[in-house]
Design an enzyme around this catalytic site. Structure first.
Site, mmCIF file in Angstrom:
data_model
loop_
_atom_site.group_PDB
_atom_site.id
_atom_site.type_symbol
_atom_site.label_atom_id
_atom_site.label_comp_id
_atom_site.label_asym_id
_atom_site.label_seq_id
_atom_site.Cartn_x
_atom_site.Cartn_y
_atom_site.Cartn_z
ATOM 1 N N LEU A 149 0.851 -1.188 0.000
ATOM 2 C CA LEU A 149 0.000 0.000 0.000
ATOM 3 C C LEU A 149 0.885 1.235 0.000
ATOM 4 C CD1 LEU A 149 -2.669 -1.228 2.564
ATOM 5 C CD2 LEU A 149 -2.840 -1.188 0.076
ATOM 6 N N GLU A 150 0.886 1.955 -1.094
ATOM 7 C CA GLU A 150 1.825 3.055 -1.276
ATOM 8 C C GLU A 150 1.222 4.416 -0.977
ATOM 9 O OE1 GLU A 150 3.911 2.656 -4.943
ATOM 10 O OE2 GLU A 150 4.335 0.538 -4.611
#
Length: 568
Positions: free
Chosen positions: A393-394
């Site tokens: 999850l960026e």
């Protein structure tokens, strides 16, 4: 994946700087005769008594610091989401204004004091933080305006348990004569593992929650009288204290107790069942972006963990789904995909589903979405035969609820579950970041964190020096932060692009990756940075992606794979 989106820079003008200079951080202690003069400071009656600019405020049930509701206010355009209340006060009296806040930039203050107006603030916070300031009213002041607001263009903020303690102004506040609770007693250690210490203590009258401190730093807040502190190093001693809180404030710390974790009995916490001591992870693309199109069966045997990219968000908060891109993958059939996964597993490999990527929008931000995440990932594991999950999850994550989600998934999937993570370099610069904290929270069930050492620019190493990406020093000095920050060496991997086309920047030749592995594991082939000790249990390396590797003739896996597997 791994190509992170741009990080917004917060630019502070001279006017903003001047405004911040007005912030006061002093705190005061309420006396026994003081009352809380704020009405509906816990927002249990909606926004009654409060006025929010431009319709920016609402009440939500989660997150709430106490009770069943809290304020959520969202800045928009030129509106800073100010919510305020006029409060009756007495002249020539000292008052303590406080609130519990989290989320985006949050300001708390008072105007119309008749003396010096005050404010205090905090930047982005992932957990509840108490703001507090004091002021003295003027000789003819009978009312002040207390306010909360966010900042232009920033995220929504949450607030709860707003109070103004001081002499009764006659305005009919909520809390009567409530004061901060006493320090908890009876703190003791009830259990230990190689990575956690469990605590319990006596309840305190008038307390609404408790804070747990490890070596003087708050690590968690709970509503009950027990807690388990995770993410600890094996065979290590820690000092713990507890405080009690309510709307009036926080108690003094309890007497300290010492908890000592047990021996890890090997490479440290985390699940590596069925994996070699040193492993190579590769991302497999479920889409065609110009790299070689592959079946799972085409992935070279040098890869021990194959992360299928990506599972996508659904319309249900926290839930994810996966659909094989058969059309984009030259007609790759679902049944063949499942059969290829089984064949890899029969050969001793692990195939997992990766969640997120550069444009992923999966959000796990409350208990319900945590449950949805665990349920949906487990369903994908059962449908396709995946061995576990990768968290990529960026756009940030909530450590509290992602921890909850992964532990729920572990309970469903059992001890063979593989959990990997692929944070950006910025996400692993400090143990206080959401990603790093999540990794520490689930250390006992975590397989490996493969930080993306690319698309990063320059970053701080564990020695406080700045290193530029694309060098052996960048890989070693940044990995050192995790190795010294609480992760077991077996849970640390080096993430790099497979070719110059695999990332916007930060590609290094495979020989540089091998030198960095040698430097960390054996203190050989280092650059200017040499770690203070060796980490022979270092897990290995990761690349984006097996497809870009294939496009370049598998040069990366042919060079790095054998080197990883030959580490001590």
């Amino acid at each position: 994946m791994p190509r992170p989106g741009g990080r917004r820079l917060r630019l502070w003008s001279g006017a903003v700087t001047a405004a911040l200079a007005l912030c006061l951080t002093g705190t005061g202690q309420a006396s026994a005769a003081d009352v809380d003069n704020v009405r509906n400071g816990g927002f249990e009656s909606g926004l009654s008594g409060w006025s929010c600019s431009a319709g920016s405020g609402t009440t939500v049930s989660s997150p709430a610091h106490s009770g069943s509701a809290a304020l959520k206010a969202t800045p928009d355009g030129l509106d800073n989401a100010e919510c305020s209340q006029a409060v009756a006060v007495s002249p020539n009296a000292t008052y303590t204004l406080s609130a519990w806040v989290q989320g985006g930039y949050t300001y708390l203050g008072a105007t119309g004091t008749g003396t010096t107006d005050v404010s205090t603030w905090t930047p982005d916070t992932t957990g509840w933080t108490r703001l507090s300031t004091t002021f003295t009213t003027g000789s003819s002041t009978n009312s002040v305006t207390v306010y909360l607001h966010g900042w232009y263009g920033q995220a929504a903020y949450y607030a709860d348990d707003v109070s103004l303690f001081g002499p009764d102004g006659g305005g009919g506040g909520d809390q009567g004569g409530q004061t901060a609770p006493a320090a908890p007693g009876g703190l003791g250690v009830t259990g230990t593992t190689s990575s956690s210490v469990s605590l319990s203590w006596n309840s305190v009258s008038d307390a609404t929650s408790y804070n747990v401190y490890r070596d003087g730093t708050k690590v968690t807040g709970v509503s009950g009288t027990s807690a388990t502190v995770t993410g600890l190093a094996a065979s290590s001693s820690y000092s713990f204290q507890v405080t009690a809180t309510n709307a009036a404030g926080e108690s003094p710390k309890s007497a300290a107790v010492t908890g000592t974790t047990t021996s890890s009995g090997g490479n440290g916490g985390g699940n590596g069942a069925g994996l070699p001591k040193h492993a190579v992870t590769g991302y497999w693309q479920n889409f065609n972006n110009g790299a070689a199109v592959q079946k799972i069966s085409d992935v070279p045997s040098q890869y021990d963990i194959i992360a299928v990219a990506f599972a996508d968000a659904t319309g249900t908060p926290g839930a994810v789904s996966f659909t094989l891109d058969s059309a984009g993958l030259n007609g790759y059939a679902v049944d063949q995909f499942k059969a290829d996964i089984k064949a890899k597993q029969a050969a001793g490999k692990k195939v997992i589903i990766s969640v997120g990527g550069e444009t992923g929008t999966v959000s796990v931000s409350d208990s319900a979405s945590a449950t949805n995440f665990a349920d949906s990932v487990h369903s994908l594991m059962q449908t396709y035969g995946f061995d576990g999950v990768d968290i990529d999850l960026e756009n940030g994550l909530n450590a509290t609820y992602m921890t909850q989600a992964l532990r729920a998934l572990s309970a469903k999937a059992g001890p063979s579950l593989i959990i990997t993570m692929a944070p950006q370099t910025l996400d692993m610069q400090s143990t206080s970041s959401g990603y790093f904290q999540t990794a520490l929270n689930v250390k006992d069930i975590l397989t490996v964190v493969n930080t993306q050492y690319y698309n990063s620019g320059s970053m701080l190493g564990c020695d406080g020096k700045v290193y530029s990406q694309g060098t052996v020093d960048f890989l070693t000095a940044l990995a050192c932060i995790q190795l010294e920050g609480g992760l077991a060496p077996s849970q640390v991997g080096l993430g790099v692009p497979a070719s110059t086309r695999g990332a916007g920047s930060g590609y290094v030749d495979p020989s540089v990756v091998n030198n960095a592995l040698d430097c960390l594991a054996k203190a050989t082939n280092c650059g200017s940075f040499t770690p203070s000790k060796t980490y022979p249990d270092l897990r290995g390396a990761m690349t984006w992606s097996t497809n870009w590797d294939a496009t370049a003739g598998n040069a990366w896996s042919n060079a790095v794979g054998p080197h990883v597997h030959a580490l001590p």
